[in-house]
Design a protein around this motif. Structure first.
Motif, mmCIF file in Angstrom:
data_model
loop_
_atom_site.group_PDB
_atom_site.id
_atom_site.type_symbol
_atom_site.label_atom_id
_atom_site.label_comp_id
_atom_site.label_asym_id
_atom_site.label_seq_id
_atom_site.Cartn_x
_atom_site.Cartn_y
_atom_site.Cartn_z
ATOM 1 N N MET A 139 40.351 -36.100 63.052
ATOM 2 C CA MET A 139 40.605 -37.492 63.923
ATOM 3 C C MET A 139 39.723 -38.551 62.913
ATOM 4 O O MET A 139 38.727 -38.446 62.809
ATOM 5 C CB MET A 139 40.074 -37.322 65.224
ATOM 6 N N PHE A 140 40.550 -39.648 62.709
ATOM 7 C CA PHE A 140 40.041 -40.709 61.759
ATOM 8 C C PHE A 140 39.324 -41.619 62.824
ATOM 9 O O PHE A 140 39.691 -41.709 64.284
ATOM 10 C CB PHE A 140 41.054 -41.463 61.055
ATOM 11 N N ARG A 162 44.778 -43.663 67.547
ATOM 12 C CA ARG A 162 44.090 -43.199 66.495
ATOM 13 C C ARG A 162 44.705 -42.320 65.457
ATOM 14 O O ARG A 162 45.874 -41.868 65.657
ATOM 15 C CB ARG A 162 43.272 -41.939 67.277
ATOM 16 N N LYS A 163 44.503 -42.070 64.484
ATOM 17 C CA LYS A 163 45.360 -41.458 63.382
ATOM 18 C C LYS A 163 44.655 -40.146 63.273
ATOM 19 O O LYS A 163 43.362 -40.020 63.288
ATOM 20 C CB LYS A 163 45.461 -42.036 62.032
ATOM 21 N N PHE A 164 45.606 -38.877 63.156
ATOM 22 C CA PHE A 164 44.881 -37.564 62.879
ATOM 23 C C PHE A 164 45.869 -36.774 61.684
ATOM 24 O O PHE A 164 46.788 -37.282 61.333
ATOM 25 C CB PHE A 164 45.494 -36.895 64.088
ATOM 26 N N PHE A 165 44.775 -36.340 60.965
ATOM 27 C CA PHE A 165 45.135 -35.613 59.725
ATOM 28 C C PHE A 165 45.357 -34.122 60.054
ATOM 29 O O PHE A 165 44.203 -33.662 60.300
ATOM 30 C CB PHE A 165 44.317 -35.879 58.369
ATOM 31 N N LEU A 166 46.649 -33.566 60.096
ATOM 32 C CA LEU A 166 46.846 -32.072 60.290
ATOM 33 C C LEU A 166 46.592 -31.413 58.949
ATOM 34 O O LEU A 166 47.302 -31.684 57.866
ATOM 35 C CB LEU A 166 48.168 -31.898 60.983
ATOM 36 N N LEU A 167 46.011 -30.247 58.802
ATOM 37 C CA LEU A 167 45.909 -29.547 57.526
ATOM 38 C C LEU A 167 47.267 -28.739 57.438
ATOM 39 O O LEU A 167 47.643 -28.061 56.356
ATOM 40 C CB LEU A 167 44.684 -28.452 57.516
ATOM 41 N N PHE A 218 42.154 -35.597 51.545
ATOM 42 C CA PHE A 218 43.517 -36.261 51.430
ATOM 43 C C PHE A 218 43.299 -37.485 50.394
ATOM 44 O O PHE A 218 42.211 -37.816 50.038
ATOM 45 C CB PHE A 218 43.799 -37.096 53.048
ATOM 46 N N SER A 219 44.455 -37.961 49.957
ATOM 47 C CA SER A 219 44.484 -38.845 48.874
ATOM 48 C C SER A 219 43.937 -40.438 49.194
ATOM 49 O O SER A 219 43.146 -41.163 48.470
ATOM 50 C CB SER A 219 45.617 -38.837 47.999
ATOM 51 N N SER A 220 44.217 -40.643 50.412
ATOM 52 C CA SER A 220 44.161 -42.038 50.915
ATOM 53 C C SER A 220 42.299 -42.032 51.535
ATOM 54 O O SER A 220 42.224 -41.242 51.798
ATOM 55 C CB SER A 220 45.064 -42.388 52.072
ATOM 56 N N LYS A 221 42.048 -43.287 51.306
ATOM 57 C CA LYS A 221 40.706 -43.534 52.146
ATOM 58 C C LYS A 221 40.678 -44.376 53.290
ATOM 59 O O LYS A 221 39.746 -44.783 53.824
ATOM 60 C CB LYS A 221 39.706 -44.113 51.022
ATOM 61 N N GLU A 222 41.845 -44.270 53.909
ATOM 62 C CA GLU A 222 42.131 -44.925 54.938
ATOM 63 C C GLU A 222 41.412 -44.698 56.078
ATOM 64 O O GLU A 222 41.128 -43.361 56.300
ATOM 65 C CB GLU A 222 43.650 -44.701 55.353
ATOM 66 N N SER A 223 40.444 -45.494 56.703
ATOM 67 C CA SER A 223 39.656 -45.107 57.957
ATOM 68 C C SER A 223 38.453 -44.287 57.629
ATOM 69 O O SER A 223 37.635 -44.060 58.585
ATOM 70 C CB SER A 223 40.596 -44.307 58.957
ATOM 71 N N VAL A 224 38.094 -44.159 56.442
ATOM 72 C CA VAL A 224 36.827 -43.375 56.074
ATOM 73 C C VAL A 224 35.783 -44.360 56.137
ATOM 74 O O VAL A 224 34.809 -44.130 56.793
ATOM 75 C CB VAL A 224 36.994 -42.563 54.573
ATOM 76 N N PHE A 225 36.059 -45.465 55.655
ATOM 77 C CA PHE A 225 34.695 -46.511 55.574
ATOM 78 C C PHE A 225 34.521 -47.510 56.636
ATOM 79 O O PHE A 225 34.048 -48.688 56.495
ATOM 80 C CB PHE A 225 34.827 -47.422 54.191
#
Length: 394
Positions: free
Chosen positions: A57-58, A72-77, A368-375
């Motif tokens: 969860m980002f 909220r954005k979620f990245f599913l493996l 994941f390739s995008s840095k979206e929501s990490v920083f």
């Protein structure tokens, strides 16, 4: 040809009955209002369906172009890694940590805490946090308040089973507290040396375990213990020199087997401000992990060189392990950034120390390739497999 919207309810129920995962049923219900009203299997059976956990969860987006920050954005493996966006206003401007697929949230308003399931948005009120001394450090300093809550664990996986032995345990600053559902206040646990690094609940041993900066391992019975105040009992100290350590920089703890705990040591490299990588990662980046098994029966330590067919997930979540498969790589450690102080004053925030560590060769790759929501304001966190509460989302 019959339009999709006109499919008979019997056919839709038959389709829904063949879906194995919670998200697939949600997708079916979101097609249109007709499908939503026609599918009857959902209201009685959806809470028994597993979900495609673990997922990432980002953090909440803070960029000006985001008009609605209630999502909220979620990245599913699973499925090769897919992104999903869910409406979750209950977590808006809330500090979040997680255990067993649930979020524990807290905000400025009178120090309330809640358990929230991100899919069903089911909420469970928890006691206010007035017992924690850290709250009175500076009540005007929200950043300090928001950073103090670091870890939550459950004594069992599902708070909705109304198990009288269910406990919520948190680390708040330098304090451990726990509560039962319905309690009006948290109960403090005392009695350790050093700074708290992690806690875990061993469901088979029915004990809470903690690890501190000196590698000290403590335990406590938070279910049956009646003494007041409750105190941790020391059970072991990690033999750091025996395994080539002069100190323990950071450690995690989780149930490993019936008779064991797994302690994972995390080493970070700290950059100087003029380093080019400082801009990409913030002040630090993880270098490696080492794993050690502590046998609770014979009180002996051993180094674990492989996780076998399991993967471990670390961060602002209760530390947990799962079997590999469905997008989860075996013998790997999935980690997120769980330090706040080093990057709290950076213009772009922090949280970039996220990746997958391979135990076999020590390599680290991006999740994941995008840095979206990490920083942004707070780092992402892992959501663990859980029993899903009754469906009230749509």
């Amino acid at each position: 040809m019959t339009p999709w919207v006109d499919l008979l309810p019997e056919i839709l129920d038959n389709i829904a009955g063949k879906l194995d995962f919670y998200e697939d049923v949600i997708n079916l219900l979101c097609v249109c209002k007709t499908w939503r009203s026609s599918v009857t299997i959902t209201k009685t059976l959806i809470h028994h369906l597993p979900s495609r956990f673990p997922m990432l969860m980002f953090s909440e987006s803070k960029t000006p172009e985001d008009d609605d920050q209630h999502y909220r954005k979620f990245f599913l493996l699973s499925n090769g890694g897919t992104m999903r966006e869910l409406r979750l206003p209950e977590a808006h401007q809330q500090r979040c940590i997680s255990s067993h697929g649930w979020l524990l949230t807290t905000g400025e308003e009178e120090f309330y805490t809640k358990l929230i399931h991100p899919f069903s948005r089911t909420q469970i009120d928890l006691p206010q946090l007035y017992m924690f001394e850290e709250l009175y450090f500076d009540q005007d300093e929200w950043m300090y308040y928001g950073q103090s809550m670091r870890k939550v664990v459950f004594s069992s996986s599902n708070p909705l089973e109304y198990d009288p032995s269910f406990r919520v345990v948190i680390i708040w600053g330098k304090t451990i507290g726990f509560c039962r559902l319905g309690d009006v206040s948290w109960t403090r646990v005392r009695g350790w040396e050093g700074n708290l690094l992690d806690i875990t609940y061993h469901e088979k041993r029915k004990r809470l375990y903690a690890v501190t900066t000196m590698g000290l391992i403590y335990e406590c019975d938070i279910i049956n213990e009646v003494s007041s105040p409750l105190s941790l009992s020391r059970v072991s100290i990690f033999p750091a020199k025996e395994f080539g350590y002069s100190s323990i920089p950071w450690a995690y703890l989780l149930e490993w087997r019936y008779d064991s705990l797994l302690m994972i040591i995390r080493e970070r490299h700290y950059f100087r401000k003029r380093d080019g990588e400082y801009v990409c990662y913030g002040p630090y980046r993880t270098n490696k992990f080492d794993c050690f098994v502590f046998n609770l029966d014979d009180v002996k330590w051993s180094k674990l060189v492989s996780l076998g067919d399991k993967a471990v997930f670390l961060g602002f979540n209760s530390s947990f392990a799962v079997d590999a498969g469905d997008g989860v790589k075996a013998d790997c450690i999935y980690f997120t950034d769980d330090l706040y102080e080093p990057y709290r004053d950076l213009p772009d925030g922090g949280g970039g120390d996220v990746g997958v560590y391979s135990m076999s060769d020590g390599s680290i790759e991006a999740i994941f390739s995008s840095k979206e929501s990490v920083f942004r304001g707070s780092p992402p966190l892992w959501l663990q497999t859980s029993s899903l509460p009754a469906y009230n989302r749509i």
